[in-house]
Design a protein around this motif. Structure first.
Motif, PDB file in Angstrom:
ATOM      1  N   GLU A   1      13.916  -7.700   3.034  1.00 47.31           N
ATOM      2  CA  GLU A   1      12.703  -6.930   2.756  1.00 47.31           C
ATOM      3  C   GLU A   1      12.918  -5.448   3.073  1.00 47.31           C
ATOM      4  O   GLU A   1      12.517  -4.572   2.303  1.00 47.31           O
ATOM      5  CB  GLU A   1      11.530  -7.474   3.575  1.00 47.31           C
TER       6      GLU A   1
ATOM      7  N   ALA B   1       7.946  -7.597  -3.833  1.00 48.42           N
ATOM      8  CA  ALA B   1       6.644  -8.252  -4.017  1.00 48.42           C
ATOM      9  C   ALA B   1       6.795  -9.735  -4.323  1.00 48.42           C
ATOM     10  O   ALA B   1       5.945 -10.538  -3.955  1.00 48.42           O
ATOM     11  CB  ALA B   1       5.876  -7.553  -5.145  1.00 48.42           C
TER      12      ALA B   1
ATOM     13  N   GLU C   1       1.842   1.602  -4.465  1.00 46.83           N
ATOM     14  CA  GLU C   1       2.195   0.175  -4.379  1.00 46.83           C
ATOM     15  C   GLU C   1       3.077  -0.103  -3.160  1.00 46.83           C
ATOM     16  O   GLU C   1       2.921  -1.132  -2.495  1.00 46.83           O
ATOM     17  CB  GLU C   1       2.918  -0.263  -5.647  1.00 46.83           C
TER      18      GLU C   1
ATOM     19  N   GLN D   1       2.280  -2.674  -0.138  1.00 49.82           N
ATOM     20  CA  GLN D   1       3.206  -3.737   0.281  1.00 49.82           C
ATOM     21  C   GLN D   1       3.427  -3.694   1.795  1.00 49.82           C
ATOM     22  O   GLN D   1       3.411  -4.726   2.455  1.00 49.82           O
ATOM     23  CB  GLN D   1       4.561  -3.585  -0.436  1.00 49.82           C
TER      24      GLN D   1
ATOM     25  N   ARG E   1       2.200  -6.922   3.725  1.00 50.72           N
ATOM     26  CA  ARG E   1       3.288  -7.806   4.160  1.00 50.72           C
ATOM     27  C   ARG E   1       3.542  -7.749   5.669  1.00 50.72           C
ATOM     28  O   ARG E   1       3.870  -8.764   6.268  1.00 50.72           O
ATOM     29  CB  ARG E   1       4.593  -7.448   3.449  1.00 50.72           C
TER      30      ARG E   1
END
Length: 195
Positions: A150, A190, A130, A134, A138
């Motif tokens: 972030e 997320a 995951e 991301q 992103r």
């Protein structure tokens, strides 16, 4: 006994069984000398079987030790990959516009995830998958420079996995809690809206 490859023991045990069967079928009184010979053979077999059992125990312990050292080696390699990923993310704090260091991060996560799957640590492996997704979605796919928050959340998630892996090597009982921390940071990342 046949599985052990010790045909001599199989033959001796067969001989003892035949002799005991013969004694049981014989109506005549049994000579003490004959009984003593069978008893000696059985004691000798018991000693040989004990020695064989100890030998196999030692071999099994060495095999378990070898398995542990392979797991430790896999964890060391995975930790090295995580450190590279962490350094790449940290480098973005000073130069957020330079996404080049971030490009290898999803592959690093994938390699660590693979090692963790081999060690049957699927929860940690799924978190890394995951995290890699991301980073791809992103930042890399959009060519967007990350915001400080972030990067902080990504670093927290990475640290949680790193500490978890350290806990695995040391057999620390708190290690599972670290995956929860990593999961929370990743979930918050997320849920952040991208600019």
């Amino acid at each position: 006994l046949a599985v052990t490859g010790r045909e001599d023991l199989v033959e001796r045990l067969g001989h003892c069984a035949d002799e005991i069967g013969s004694i049981a079928r014989d109506d005549a009184p049994v000579e003490e000398r004959r009984l003593m010979a069978v008893a000696e053979d059985l004691l000798s077999l018991e000693t040989a079987l004990d020695a064989l059992g100890q030998q196999q125990s030692r071999a099994s312990a060495v095999g378990g030790e070898s398995e542990r050292s392979l797991a430790d080696l896999a964890l060391r390699e995975a930790t090295s990959e995580m450190i590279k990923a962490e350094q790449a993310v940290s480098s973005l704090v000073d130069d957020p516009g330079n996404l080049r260091p971030l490009q290898e991060v999803p592959d690093l996560f994938a390699r660590v995830s693979g090692a963790l799957r081999v060690l049957e640590e699927t929860t940690a492996a799924e978190l890394l998958d995951e995290m890699g997704e991301q980073v791809r979605r992103r930042f890399l796919a959009r060519g967007r420079e990350p915001q400080l928050r972030e990067l902080e959340l990504l670093a927290q998630s990475i640290s949680g996995i790193e500490l978890y892996m350290d806990g695995l090597s040391g057999g620390e009982p708190y290690a599972a809690d670290l995956l929860g921390d990593s999961r929370r940071a990743l979930t918050e990342l997320a849920e952040l809206t991208s600019p």
